[in-house]
Design an enzyme around this catalytic site. Structure first.
Site, mmCIF file in Angstrom:
data_model
loop_
_atom_site.group_PDB
_atom_site.id
_atom_site.type_symbol
_atom_site.label_atom_id
_atom_site.label_comp_id
_atom_site.label_asym_id
_atom_site.label_seq_id
_atom_site.Cartn_x
_atom_site.Cartn_y
_atom_site.Cartn_z
ATOM 1 N N GLU A 65 -26.065 -16.994 -6.547
ATOM 2 C CA GLU A 65 -24.751 -17.038 -7.784
ATOM 3 C C GLU A 65 -24.389 -18.475 -7.907
ATOM 4 O O GLU A 65 -24.160 -18.502 -9.225
ATOM 5 C CB GLU A 65 -23.796 -15.968 -7.220
ATOM 6 C CG GLU A 65 -24.183 -14.578 -7.082
ATOM 7 C CD GLU A 65 -24.722 -13.802 -8.757
ATOM 8 O OE1 GLU A 65 -24.273 -14.660 -9.557
ATOM 9 O OE2 GLU A 65 -25.602 -13.134 -8.748
ATOM 10 N N SER A 120 14.461 31.037 15.862
ATOM 11 C CA SER A 120 14.987 30.789 17.314
ATOM 12 C C SER A 120 14.309 29.729 18.064
ATOM 13 O O SER A 120 14.676 29.620 19.260
ATOM 14 C CB SER A 120 14.592 32.068 18.165
ATOM 15 O OG SER A 120 15.015 33.294 17.621
#
Length: 657
Positions: free
Chosen positions: A79, A324
């Site tokens: 590139e 509970s």
């Protein structure tokens, strides 16, 4: 003469100032480079879950130093060969591209540098001459601002890699299942080729074209690379979804990138599978939290395994009535304060305590029993007596100091109903509280990320925590489960069967289970013992046993009963009678649909039966063996009195509507 020499310096300074001003007025838009996907990893680095970035892309932060050197070399050869020499724009490459276009009438090679590609990736646009000029100017600015290293990092983060995948790190993880620090030559060629034509080279649509492009790149950039011809395009990416609720929690906290958690991937997946295979409560689901001894969370399942109303809620974090399940801590604080012991005798009988007269879950009373047995059987009257001895406000303060968030109903203060579920608490916080039974009464925040252990806070004394643990280890396991002597076990069911709970602490693990409907409506027949406890038993069966030496959780020995004060041998019961129903200052509706007055039941306890009832001073006739009741003549106020066989009495003033 001097002025002539200074002119070039002034012009250069003016030019530099103009460039700085333009840079300030038109800074590069880095929004896309800062929007990242979220990936959750387990404690071993295994990918558990993930979510795309805000713009719908799989994009992750990455630095060049964390990428395979062969890939970087191949990228630059393909590139931007003069990347190390030009200032962001390569004049030679641009001239070559223009000359080739002029001679052949079409594009033969591009002149874009990595910096120019980054400029276009940051602000995508159509390929026009004006756009090319903007990319050129922006490339110069980007390289001026960030340097070559910054340009390379931006490209590695933004490079389009097919589908909705951007960046070399996200592509490597999704296509190959590993980080880009180590890439084969074929994998490197694949990641270099895709950004050139991401749509035309998609591996799920055009694998042959992708293979050909990668081979060509390797032939030009690395002709000695091995095994080129045998390379195959990767399979389409697959994203696991094994921790959706924790993922949602992280997204809400605005986390991004790769987040390493303490979850055990094998355990997380196994428990999710178990829960999905188990029939859920009516239109409901289960939530589970499994915590290791070091207080790291090993499994987090928030209820997405079943299709049900409100399933988007993370039920690990959702506040629910704990039923509970807070009773062990109430008793523990009573033990610590010297108000009772596990062997203290207590009466489980119908009585009013602080204007509150609850029933046990099965609406039966056991008579005289021990405090330890009352906790194992989850009896309500003894628990309320324990909370009254501790103080509801003090109990709430201790829970909150330990890190738990308790939510009372709007407008309500701390009251005795807390111990029966009259407060909201999340599974996350409740499980954190239960870790105190494994740590001699100390609590600390649960951890979902690796790191140093947070400081501890004392919730219960060491002796109280071990007493509670010893009591709960005597609780019978769910039906069909073998005896589990090493498990401290507690269940709970909220009012109206909206929430079922099962909590357990072993020498290593703390496990919390919630069952119910996410939308908070009732599930008839749901109980903690019958619905949540079997799930708990399944999970405990797959957990690794503790490898801790000795028995650090052994309960301490207690003094003989004869050595205890009379107050600790037996909790006192009311000497005289009590009006259990209606309560003092009650406001009662006593009309039928046709307007006629209907009877009001009367209930008393304590003292010595039989009882006699008086209404506004007049004796009430009660047939032998019948339940006392009174039918008002008209609406208004009434004064009720009950008298026992010894002449002692109690009263209540009520209003009839």
């Amino acid at each position: 003469m001097a002025t002539g020499r200074l002119w070039p310096l002034g012009a250069a300074a003016l030019l530099l100032g103009g460039l700085l001003l333009l840079d300030r007025l038109a800074p590069p838009d880095l929004t896309r480079a800062r929007q990242f996907a979220l990936i959750l990893d387990g404690r071993d680095g295994t990918w558990l879950d993930g979510h795309t970035s805000a713009d719908g892309l799989w994009r992750l932060p990455v630095r060049a130093r964390d990428v395979d050197p062969f890939y970087l070399a191949l990228l630059l050869k393909t590139e931007d060969r003069r990347f190390a020499a030009h200032p962001g724009v390569d004049p030679a490459a641009l001239a070559r591209a223009a000359w080739q276009f002029a001679r052949r009438g079409h594009v033969v090679s591009g002149g874009s540098t990595l910096a120019m590609q980054v400029a276009r990736l940051l602000t995508p646009h159509r390929h026009t001459l004006a756009g090319k000029v903007r990319d050129l100017l922006r490339a110069l600015q980007l390289q001026w601002r960030f340097g070559r290293a910054g340009i390379l990092d931006l490209y590695l983060t933004l490079a389009p890699e097919g589908r909705n995948i951007e960046g070399v790190r996200a592509a490597s993880l999704l296509y190959f299942g590993h980080e880009p620090a180590r890439l084969t030559p074929a994998e490197a060629a694949f990641l270099v080729a895709l950004p050139r034509r991401p749509s035309a080279l998609r591996p799920d649509r055009h694998p042959a074209a992708l293979v050909a492009a990668a081979r060509a790149i390797l032939a030009r950039g690395a002709p000695a690379a091995p095994a080129v011809l045998s390379w195959q395009a990767p399979r389409p990416p697959a994203v696991p979804h094994d921790a959706p609720e924790l993922l949602g929690h992280m997204l809400a906290a605005r986390r991004a990138g790769i987040v390493t958690t303490t979850l055990d991937p094998l355990l997380q997946r196994e428990i999710r599978r178990m829960l999905a295979a188990r029939p859920a409560p009516l239109r409901g689901t289960f939530a589970t939290l499994v915590v290791d001894r070091d207080r790291t969370i090993a499994a987090w399942i928030g209820g997405a395994e079943h299709a049900c109303p409100g399933q988007a809620i993370d039920l690990v974090r959702a506040p629910r009535s704990p039923g509970s399940t807070l009773k062990p801590f109430v008793y523990g604080m009573a033990f610590e304060a010297g108000r009772m012991t596990p062997r203290t005798r207590v009466n489980d009988i119908r009585m009013a305590i602080g204007g509150y007269a609850p029933l046990d879950f099965d609406r039966r009373f056991r008579g005289e029993t021990t405090v330890g047995e009352a906790l194992r059987l989850s009896l309500n009257i003894p628990a309320i007596q324990a909370l009254r001895s501790v103080g509801a406000a003090r109990f709430m303060a201790r829970m909150r100091a330990g890190g738990a968030t308790l939510r009372l109903p709007r407008g309500a203060g701390a009251n005795l109903a807390i111990v029966l579920g009259g407060v909201d608490l999340s599974l996350f916080d409740l499980t954190m509280l239960y870790t105190a039974l494994n740590h001699d009464g100390m609590v600390a925040p649960l951890r979902i990320a690796p790191g140093p252990a947070p400081p501890e806070t004392r919730l219960l004394s060491q002796r109280a925590a071990r007493d509670v643990r010893a009591i709960l280890r005597g609780t019978a396991p769910p039906d069909g489960t073998p005896a589990w002597d090493d498990v401290a076990f507690k269940t709970g069911t909220s009012f109206g069967s909206r929430d079922g709970w099962a909590m357990a602490a072993t020498a290593r693990w703390t496990v919390g289970i919630w069952a119910g409907r996410p939308d908070g409506t009732a599930s008839p027949g749901l109980t903690g013992r019958d619905t949540a406890a079997p799930v708990l038993a399944d999970i405990l069966s797959v957990l690794a046993p503790a490898d801790l030496p000795g028995t650090p959780d052994a309960a301490p020995a207690h003094q003989p009963m004869a050595a205890l004060s009379p107050a600790l041998r037996r909790l006192p019961r009311p000497d005289g009678p009590q009006v259990v129903f209606p309560r003092d200052h009650a406001d009662l509706e006593s009309r039928s649909d046709d307007g006629a007055m209907v009877p009001i039941g009367l209930e008393a306890s304590g003292g010595r039966p039989p009882y006699r009832w008086f209404v506004n001073g007049a004796p009430l006739a009660v047939p032998l063996g019948a339940r006392p009741s009174w039918t008002p003549d008209m609406p208004g106020f009434a004064h009720l009195t009950v008298q026992d066989a010894t002449g002692r009495h109690a009263s209540a003033d009520i209003r009839i509507r």
